[in-house]
Design an enzyme around this catalytic site. Structure first.
Site, mmCIF file in Angstrom:
data_model
loop_
_atom_site.group_PDB
_atom_site.id
_atom_site.type_symbol
_atom_site.label_atom_id
_atom_site.label_comp_id
_atom_site.label_asym_id
_atom_site.label_seq_id
_atom_site.Cartn_x
_atom_site.Cartn_y
_atom_site.Cartn_z
ATOM 1 N N GLY A 28 -89.197 7.363 -49.121
ATOM 2 C CA GLY A 28 -88.486 6.768 -47.957
ATOM 3 C C GLY A 28 -88.908 5.446 -47.938
ATOM 4 N N GLY A 29 -88.689 4.933 -46.696
ATOM 5 C CA GLY A 29 -88.940 3.379 -46.363
ATOM 6 C C GLY A 29 -90.162 3.027 -46.800
ATOM 7 N N GLY A 53 -76.050 -22.701 -72.152
ATOM 8 C CA GLY A 53 -76.581 -22.597 -70.985
ATOM 9 C C GLY A 53 -78.185 -21.914 -71.181
ATOM 10 N N ALA A 54 -78.229 -21.015 -71.804
ATOM 11 C CA ALA A 54 -79.745 -20.240 -72.126
ATOM 12 C C ALA A 54 -80.640 -21.317 -72.373
ATOM 13 C CB ALA A 54 -79.604 -19.377 -73.141
HETATM 14 C C1 HXC Z 1 -97.119 15.390 -41.718
HETATM 15 C C2 HXC Z 1 -97.563 16.021 -43.765
HETATM 16 C C3 HXC Z 1 -96.366 15.395 -44.167
HETATM 17 C C4 HXC Z 1 -95.673 14.547 -43.367
HETATM 18 C C5 HXC Z 1 -97.004 16.402 -45.939
HETATM 19 N N1 HXC Z 1 -97.714 16.672 -44.828
HETATM 20 N N2 HXC Z 1 -96.117 15.316 -45.588
HETATM 21 N N3 HXC Z 1 -97.622 16.102 -42.283
HETATM 22 N N4 HXC Z 1 -96.152 14.399 -41.816
HETATM 23 N N5 HXC Z 1 -94.786 13.439 -43.608
HETATM 24 C C6 HXC Z 1 -98.768 17.800 -44.635
HETATM 25 C C7 HXC Z 1 -98.327 19.045 -45.198
HETATM 26 O O1 HXC Z 1 -97.856 19.498 -43.971
HETATM 27 C C8 HXC Z 1 -99.540 19.950 -45.646
HETATM 28 O O2 HXC Z 1 -100.499 19.845 -44.651
HETATM 29 C C9 HXC Z 1 -100.124 18.610 -46.474
HETATM 30 O O3 HXC Z 1 -99.713 17.381 -45.963
HETATM 31 C C10 HXC Z 1 -99.720 18.611 -47.898
HETATM 32 O O4 HXC Z 1 -98.664 18.676 -48.298
HETATM 33 P P1 HXC Z 1 -97.842 19.913 -49.037
HETATM 34 O O5 HXC Z 1 -96.485 20.022 -48.651
HETATM 35 O O6 HXC Z 1 -98.571 21.001 -48.997
HETATM 36 O O7 HXC Z 1 -98.247 19.249 -50.442
HETATM 37 P P2 HXC Z 1 -97.183 19.088 -51.861
HETATM 38 O O8 HXC Z 1 -96.676 20.344 -52.004
HETATM 39 O O9 HXC Z 1 -97.777 18.421 -52.913
HETATM 40 O O10 HXC Z 1 -95.764 18.383 -51.565
HETATM 41 C C11 HXC Z 1 -95.821 16.919 -51.075
HETATM 42 C C12 HXC Z 1 -94.870 16.222 -50.535
HETATM 43 C C13 HXC Z 1 -94.008 17.192 -49.330
HETATM 44 C C14 HXC Z 1 -93.656 16.250 -51.726
HETATM 45 C C15 HXC Z 1 -95.145 14.971 -50.033
HETATM 46 O O11 HXC Z 1 -95.374 17.150 -48.615
HETATM 47 C C16 HXC Z 1 -92.875 16.493 -48.558
HETATM 48 O O12 HXC Z 1 -91.954 16.566 -48.713
HETATM 49 N N6 HXC Z 1 -93.710 15.864 -47.301
HETATM 50 C C17 HXC Z 1 -92.592 15.495 -46.543
HETATM 51 C C18 HXC Z 1 -91.952 14.055 -47.181
HETATM 52 C C19 HXC Z 1 -91.278 13.501 -46.315
HETATM 53 O O13 HXC Z 1 -89.823 13.726 -45.950
HETATM 54 N N7 HXC Z 1 -91.720 12.493 -45.539
HETATM 55 C C20 HXC Z 1 -91.008 11.425 -44.436
HETATM 56 C C21 HXC Z 1 -90.128 10.559 -45.482
HETATM 57 S S1 HXC Z 1 -89.272 9.445 -44.616
HETATM 58 P P3 HXC Z 1 -101.495 21.214 -44.911
HETATM 59 O O14 HXC Z 1 -102.185 21.133 -43.295
HETATM 60 O O15 HXC Z 1 -100.619 22.431 -45.144
HETATM 61 O O16 HXC Z 1 -102.309 21.024 -45.986
HETATM 62 C C22 HXC Z 1 -90.363 7.977 -44.362
HETATM 63 C C23 HXC Z 1 -90.051 6.988 -43.812
HETATM 64 C C24 HXC Z 1 -90.695 5.692 -43.750
HETATM 65 O O17 HXC Z 1 -91.599 8.059 -44.936
HETATM 66 C C25 HXC Z 1 -90.125 4.727 -43.073
HETATM 67 C C26 HXC Z 1 -90.577 3.480 -43.227
HETATM 68 C C27 HXC Z 1 -89.903 2.451 -42.641
#
Ligand code: HXC
Length: 535
Positions: A190-191, A425-426
């Protein structure tokens, strides 16, 4: 002891062996809290991290910094609003921050802790990173970040997004002031990718480091493409195709070693001196091997790395973006003990031509060197810009302009040596004297011309060739005439565009001497906020 100094009471007694007086409970409470923070997300989650071949945040920091130099800050921070949504207790709020030394030089460090809520970024987490960046800016020291995170913490909503903004803003504030290095050792999606992208160097760990704006699921929904996260944003993509990663490491140990090597070439900040070295390796030497390195045939490639190694101290280089646009090579090295950036066309890849990616890669490298005060050495063997609709339609004019702008605006000492071709030019773009290079050397094998013999003969003698009985014989004869008249460094030397034609063996000596003489030279820039780089 001074006469008037009072003796310090010895608090140690049978009931208070540590001499901590009545504060014993307080000290125990501190120790308990510290231990809890150090447990991170607990043993099971640490094991899961290890099973995936990943280190924990604290293990990463320990490998990076000098022994006994680490001071952790904000270890006791927790989520700011635990009542928001389902936020559980999160020791350190999923990021380890602090101050340390690398090779005796101060650094600021943050490392996202995937074992705590997936290293997701909530408000406290973001403010810890922002504070670390603020400290690096105030202390004028490099900052190294480890990214391993699920992104914005979902439960904290827009506050997490605001946290990213705070970090980006500081990345930009630190840019051009202190070196910023990001090691991406896990997900970065993401961002969130924009913090690494705003730093000076991104090191991506093969297998675990992934960077993309939108993950595979969204990609499939929107475009119908079926792609794995490795194919979308893994190390090989960003190391060779997108140019997002400056270094690719096979594992975290290698990534950390790369970060340490990089720091070895960089000043503590742009307001500090370069880390120069003395010693026998820095002494001038002649390199007779270079005299025979350019092949007899004009189109034949040779080993540009060998040339670079024979010029720089101890033959040691640290190549940046090794697999991206390999037709131009960008490396850090030392010359006479001074850290320098070396930009070299590589005749073994696309004949060393300048194309879209090569232009952007070299422009960014020159800007980086200029920001941190490293002189730039350019080794030129360039047949021109790559022709074709693909290049033109994708903006080779715009991207080539970046390189011209970067060289022309550079204030650091710059040395250029034309080894063989420097066409059209290069020739100008590869830091000719016309763009302000301080010293332009050329080897006797240099060919500085508007274009190569084949192109020139085609343009100048089209009709003659069309009417000839034996066009190939005529072409060869005209080609030879062109080579005799133009394919050398002497017209440029006559005009004063080349300062000296040198035997290749003396290149190292000359460059060391010139660097020494140019060390106090400053370019006078007109007073203005900043140039308008063609981005
Ligand atoms: C809260 C989160 C989290 C999140 C993971 N966890 N991502 N908690 N917010 N964004 C937590 C899970 O619930 C889990 O908690 C623990 O972290 C480990 O995650 P798992 O899913 O078990 O790990 P894994 O299988 O390795 O998968 C990792 C992952 C997946 C691929 C990153 O967790 C995932 O897809 N997360 C969401 C990613 C996402 O869409 N994020 C938002 C992106 S947008 P427990 O308690 O069970 O251990 C963004 C915008 C930013 O970031 C903008 C900036 C300008």
């Amino acid at each position: 002891m001074r006469q008037d100094a009072r003796p310090v009471p010895d608090r140690r007694s049978e009931g208070d062996p540590d001499g901590q007086g009545g504060h014993l409970d307080g000290f125990r409470e501190l120790e308990r809290r510290r231990q809890r923070a150090h447990e991170g997300g607990g043993r099971a989650r640490k094991e899961r991290q290890h099973d995936r071949g990943k280190l924990t945040a604290r293990e990463r920091v320990k490998l990076l910094v000098d022994p006994d130099s680490w001071i952790e800050t904000d270890a006791l921070r927790e989520p700011r609003d635990p009542e928001i949504g389902d936020t559980k207790a999160a020791p350190g709020d999923g990021v380890v921050t602090g101050s340390a030394e690398v090779d005796g030089k101060p650094v600021a460090v943050y490392a996202q802790d995937f074992t705590v809520q997936g290293g997701s970024l909530g408000r406290s987490h973001a403010s810890k990173i922002a504070k670390t960046l603020d400290q690096a800016i105030r202390q004028r020291c490099p900052v190294i970040g480890f990214n391993d995170s699920g992104g914005a913490r979902i439960q904290e909503g827009v506050a997490s997004l605001a946290g990213y903004g705070d970090i980006f803003q500081r990345n930009v504030e630190a840019s051009g002031l202190v070196p910023q290095i990001t090691v991406v050792a896990g997900p970065c999606a993401g961002g969130a990718v924009y913090s690494p992208a705003l730093t000076d160097f991104v090191i991506l760990v093969r297998g675990s480091g992934r960077m993309f704006l939108t993950g595979p699921d969204v990609v499939e929904t929107v475009t119908g493409e079926d792609v794995t996260s490795e194919e979308l944003g893994g190390a090989s993509v960003h190391g060779s195709e997108s140019g997002v990663a400056h270094f690719v490491a096979d594992d975290e140990q290698e990534a950390i070693a790369q970060a340490r090597r990089l720091l070895d070439y960089l000043p503590r900040s742009t307001q500090h001196e370069l880390p120069t070295r003395d010693g026998p390796e820095a002494e001038p030497t002649t390199e007779p091997v270079l005299d025979g390195i350019i092949p007899d045939q004009r189109e034949k490639p040779y080993d540009i790395d060998e040339v670079t190694r024979r010029i720089v101290d101890g033959g040691r280089t640290l190549e940046v973006m090794q697999d991206f646009a390999p037709n131009i090579r960008t490396s850090f090295a030392r010359l006479g003990g001074t850290p320098v950036g070396v930009v070299a066309n590589d005749p073994a890849h696309l004949a060393g031509v300048l194309d879209l990616d090569a232009s952007t890669k070299a422009a960014r490298f020159v800007r980086t060197c200029d920001a941190f005060g490293l002189p730039v050495v350019s080794l030129v063997d360039v047949p021109g810009f790559l022709p074709g609709t693909d290049q033109e339609h994708n903006g080779v004019i715009r991207h080539g302009a970046k390189l011209v702008h970067a060289y022309a605006e550079a204030e650091v000492p710059t040395l250029t040596c034309v080894l063989r071709k420097a066409y059209g030019g290069a020739y100008i773009a590869m830091n000719s004297q016309h763009l302000g290079c301080d010293v332009n050397l050329a080897w006797p094998t240099a060919e500085i011309a508007v274009m190569g013999p084949d192109g020139a003969v085609r343009v100048l003698h089209r009709e003659q060739l069309a009417e000839a009985d034996d066009p190939e014989a005529l072409r060869a004869q005209l080609r030879q005439e062109f080579e005799d008249a133009f394919a050398d460094p002497y017209q440029a030397a006559r005009e004063g565009y080349v300062d000296e034609v040198v035997e290749p063996r003396h290149t190292r000596n000359r460059m060391i001497t010139w660097l020494d003489r140019l060390s106090d030279a400053g370019h006078e820039s007109p007073s203005k906020p900043h140039g308008n780089t063609p981005l």
